[in-house]
Structure formats: C-alpha cells, structure tokens
Design a protein around this motif. Structure first.
Motif, PDB file in Angstrom:
ATOM      1  N   ILE A   1     -11.137 -35.984  30.203  1.00 21.57           N
ATOM      2  CA  ILE A   1     -11.041 -37.010  31.364  1.00 21.57           C
ATOM      3  C   ILE A   1     -12.500 -37.490  32.013  1.00 21.57           C
ATOM      4  O   ILE A   1     -12.652 -38.425  31.935  1.00 21.57           O
ATOM      5  CB  ILE A   1      -9.966 -36.632  32.249  1.00 21.57           C
ATOM      6  N   LYS A   2     -13.255 -36.159  32.097  1.00 22.92           N
ATOM      7  CA  LYS A   2     -14.816 -36.558  32.530  1.00 22.92           C
ATOM      8  C   LYS A   2     -15.442 -37.330  31.575  1.00 22.92           C
ATOM      9  O   LYS A   2     -16.240 -38.304  31.902  1.00 22.92           O
ATOM     10  CB  LYS A   2     -15.140 -35.182  32.871  1.00 22.92           C
ATOM     11  N   GLU A   3     -15.284 -37.037  30.360  1.00 24.86           N
ATOM     12  CA  GLU A   3     -16.132 -37.500  29.424  1.00 24.86           C
ATOM     13  C   GLU A   3     -16.012 -39.039  28.679  1.00 24.86           C
ATOM     14  O   GLU A   3     -16.782 -39.721  28.632  1.00 24.86           O
ATOM     15  CB  GLU A   3     -16.316 -36.721  27.985  1.00 24.86           C
ATOM     16  N   HIS A   4     -14.393 -39.095  28.770  1.00 20.11           N
ATOM     17  CA  HIS A   4     -14.030 -40.428  28.360  1.00 20.11           C
ATOM     18  C   HIS A   4     -13.522 -41.323  29.304  1.00 20.11           C
ATOM     19  O   HIS A   4     -13.092 -42.384  28.863  1.00 20.11           O
ATOM     20  CB  HIS A   4     -12.915 -40.270  27.175  1.00 20.11           C
ATOM     21  N   GLY A   5     -13.117 -40.950  30.359  1.00 21.45           N
ATOM     22  CA  GLY A   5     -12.532 -41.797  31.520  1.00 21.45           C
ATOM     23  C   GLY A   5     -13.672 -41.944  32.553  1.00 21.45           C
ATOM     24  O   GLY A   5     -14.065 -43.000  32.997  1.00 21.45           O
ATOM     25  N   LEU A   6     -13.819 -40.893  33.209  1.00 22.84           N
ATOM     26  CA  LEU A   6     -14.786 -40.838  34.652  1.00 22.84           C
ATOM     27  C   LEU A   6     -15.989 -41.379  34.291  1.00 22.84           C
ATOM     28  O   LEU A   6     -16.639 -42.348  35.000  1.00 22.84           O
ATOM     29  CB  LEU A   6     -14.671 -39.451  35.200  1.00 22.84           C
ATOM     30  N   LYS A   7     -16.685 -40.813  33.294  1.00 20.08           N
ATOM     31  CA  LYS A   7     -18.098 -40.875  33.090  1.00 20.08           C
ATOM     32  C   LYS A   7     -18.290 -42.496  32.678  1.00 20.08           C
ATOM     33  O   LYS A   7     -19.279 -43.419  33.146  1.00 20.08           O
ATOM     34  CB  LYS A   7     -18.713 -40.325  31.928  1.00 20.08           C
ATOM     35  N   PRO A   8     -17.486 -43.072  31.630  1.00 24.70           N
ATOM     36  CA  PRO A   8     -17.626 -44.437  31.451  1.00 24.70           C
ATOM     37  C   PRO A   8     -17.283 -45.378  32.642  1.00 24.70           C
ATOM     38  O   PRO A   8     -17.903 -46.343  32.687  1.00 24.70           O
ATOM     39  CB  PRO A   8     -16.400 -44.775  30.309  1.00 24.70           C
TER      40      PRO A   8
END
Length: 157
Positions: free
Chosen positions: A126-133
């Motif tokens: 979630i962090k890498e593919h949701g929150l960061k983008p």
C-alpha cells in the motif's frame, strides 16, 4: 553545492519573461550574483529561493530548492515535468487507485491500531503502490510549474 537547481531557476526566470537586469533588481541582488546563482557558482539561500518563487510566480522553485539539499534528496521524490492539467489527471488517477484498491485494506489494517506480521507485506505494498504515488502526484499538483511558451530561438528554426 546544489546539483541542478541553478539550471531550474534560470528556466523559471526565462519562463516568467524576465531579463537578468530586471530579475536582479527585483531580487535585490547584482547581475553578477544572479549569474553566479544561475551558473551554480553560488548556492541560493532560503530567503532568496522564496523570493524567486514569488517574483517568478513559480512555487516549484521552493520544492526543487528543498529537493536539492541533503534532507530533500533523502525524502522527496523528483517531480515530473508536467503541466497543470496533466498533474490534475495524475492526481485524480492516484486518488482513484488509492480509494478503490488500497483504502479498504488500509482501513482493515488500521482497525486494531497496529500492523501485525500478516498485515506487514500488505501495508508495504500500500505504501509503495498507493501512498507514495498519491503523495507524489499531490505534491506535483501543489507545485505545478507556471510555464509559458517561449518563442523558438533563431538557431532552433
């Protein structure tokens, strides 16, 4: 020493339609100092970066200036060189992805106020593919460059 910021501030000055003489006067620096900033010989300080962003009407200067120091390089991602409408669409897409794909999982993970071992890999995804983008697209939208088209130089015609 700053790595690419000097190139960026020169481009912002030109996009704003200011000569070196006019910019130096508005920034309350000498033309020589402005040349040194734009060539990378002299680093821009906080106050001058803020003043440039205001005078050139380009808030991206602040983001790029911050990005070009040690803390910024560690935590801030490089922004794509997109226009306002492209940044709006990218941000909308990131919001939609976060809302539809990741938010239900994030809510389940957060219900007990901790991340257990079974949830850790999901949270990392979630962090890498949701929150960061989402953060990157939101910051890009907030700091969208105020670009103006400049006439082509005679050598480019």
């Amino acid at each position: 020493m700053q790595t690419y910021f000097h190139v960026f501030i020169k481009e912002c000055r030109l996009n704003a339609g200011f000569s070196k003489i006019k910019s130096a006067r508005l920034l309350n620096v000498s033309e020589r100092s402005l040349s040194d900033y734009e060539s990378g010989k002299t680093a821009v300080d906080d106050a001058l970066a803020v003043k440039m962003a205001q005078i050139y009407n380009c808030p991206a200067i602040i983001y790029c200036w911050t990005q070009d120091n040690a803390c910024g390089r560690l935590w801030l991602s490089k922004l794509d060189d997109k226009c306002l409408s492209q940044n709006i669409l990218c941000n909308f897409s990131s919001i939609e992805t976060m809302q539809n794909e990741f938010l239900p999982k994030l809510i389940r993970i957060g219900q007990d106020n901790k991340i257990d071992e079974q949830e850790r890999n999901i949270f990392i995804k979630i962090k890498e593919h949701g929150l960061k983008p989402l953060m990157k697209s939101t910051i890009a939208l907030l700091f969208s460059k105020n670009k103006k088209s400049r006439p082509a130089k005679a050598s480019q015609l």
